[in-house]
Write an enzyme that holds these catalytic residues in place. Sequence first.
Site, PDB file in Angstrom:
ATOM      1  N   HIS A   1      10.509  35.427  59.067  1.00 54.56           N
ATOM      2  CA  HIS A   1      11.037  34.505  60.076  1.00 54.56           C
ATOM      3  C   HIS A   1      10.342  34.824  61.395  1.00 54.56           C
ATOM      4  CE1 HIS A   1      13.423  31.917  62.438  1.00 54.56           C
ATOM      5  NE2 HIS A   1      14.015  32.878  63.106  1.00 54.56           N
TER       6      HIS A   1
ATOM      7  N   CYS B   1      18.967  30.143  61.560  1.00 47.56           N
ATOM      8  CA  CYS B   1      17.599  29.910  61.101  1.00 47.56           C
ATOM      9  C   CYS B   1      17.409  30.153  59.601  1.00 47.56           C
ATOM     10  CB  CYS B   1      16.623  30.791  61.882  1.00 47.56           C
ATOM     11  SG  CYS B   1      16.625  30.454  63.643  1.00 47.56           S
TER      12      CYS B   1
ATOM     13  N   GLU C   1      20.223  23.610  61.728  1.00 48.58           N
ATOM     14  CA  GLU C   1      21.298  23.768  62.696  1.00 48.58           C
ATOM     15  C   GLU C   1      21.318  22.576  63.635  1.00 48.58           C
ATOM     16  OE1 GLU C   1      20.840  26.413  66.082  1.00 48.58           O
ATOM     17  OE2 GLU C   1      19.653  24.631  66.495  1.00 48.58           O
TER      18      GLU C   1
END
Lengths: 130, 350
Positions: free
Chosen positions: B234, B112, B80
């Site tokens: 994550h 993400c 990003e």
Amino acid sequence: MAIPNYWRSIPQRYRYEAAKCTGCGKIFFPPRIVCDECASRSFETINLSRYGKIVTFTVIRIAPSQFVDQAPYPIGIVELNDGIKICTQIADCNPDDLKIGMPVRLEFRKISQDGTPGIIQYGYKAVPVK
Amino acid sequence: MAGIVGYGAYIPRNRIRVADIAKTWGADAPSYERGLLLKEKSVPSPDQDTITMSVEALRNALQRAKIDAQKIGALYIGSESHPYAVKPSGTVVAEAINAIPDCHCADYEFACKAGSESMFVALSLVEAGQVEYAVGIGADTSQGAPGDALEYSAAAGAAAFIMGKTNVLAEAVVTYSYMSDTPDFWRREHEFYPRHAGRFTGEPAYFSHTIGATKGILEKAGMKVSDFKHVVFHQPNGKFPLRVGKMLGFTPEQLEVGLLTPTLGNTYSAASPLGLTAVLDIAEPGDQILMVSYGSGAGSDAFIWKVTDKITAVQNAAVKTRTLLDENKVYIDYGTYAKYRGKIRMNDNN
Ligand SMILES: [Zn+2]
């Protein structure tokens, strides 16, 4: 640096491409058209080692306008394992810790940018190897 | 079977302590350190960005894969924080490793999750026989607005994976993805810092998708929680992955090796991919690894990897992720951090 000049130097800046004379074996970085040792015009492309050592260095405290925000920063001459000497910025170090003979590795870094709207020019900097 | 034939990591050496960020904004450091299990985070130098970190991570992956980069037929970077709004990151990286010109490049964006989707597409092209080798990279130099909760975690790092079918280090047993339209975190065009929906980023976003993807892949594979030696989720902070692991029935030991956030911060697109590199660094033949990414907006990609006996020969062929994380660190203060990250308003004279 003008965009066409930067673009032409990408193989050297990114991949350390050098020209090795097929006549006498002398290595040129950047490449050239005629060997100054044996006058041969035949070369093979090789990639220089990313590893070497600091031959000498100095610390820039009064920097040109493009690099003012990085000062003080060291630049030096690095001898790569192939015996080729290059002039390069030395990054990721405290200038007081640098020593002649210190082992370094070339890393891919941003070298400069043409303000915030212009292109980003990438290339190599030497980073001390622990 | 297709899978990972080379992997590599890169983490910048600068760190800032969460306590130093909290001090600047008059916030309560222990509530971040204990509440989110965050101690410090990585900070890129001014001469580092998503492209430079991707090149270094991929060079480490190539040292392990020992393949001719000219055989890489596709190269994808998920981030990003691509340095350009228009101009690909992938071509710079492909040029640097000499994978050009016979190479398909694309940059991915999905908060993400962009890193795991580049891995997914690279793996799929290899499985389909379209290319011999393909590269998937997750890299970010993420920014949080000054004083915002995200500033305590937004960090920098990159992980690169080379997918192939010969000399596979970890076979891709099965993949599964889980998506929905959930507006928990975003950044509009021309905005410098992202926005988030506060607590809404938790339950309906991170937890719902991570759980959905995990249950989905376990069912698809016919496997259970106890089949895995290691699990990587994550990791936007230290707490979320531990909590989601507990909710799903995983033990802290299964999460331990791949959980880097407490001393790394949230590396966004590189977060679960970097966790996977740390696991592969110490994995043993036969280990089964579950990896589940999460990206706001929202979705999760899940992978089950099975480690082969080829792994032990390459683990020391490049720098290990924990070495990058734990050694050669330099602590910087908030002023230096603000300068490095372009948070100080300057005169526009260069
Ligand atoms: Zn010659």
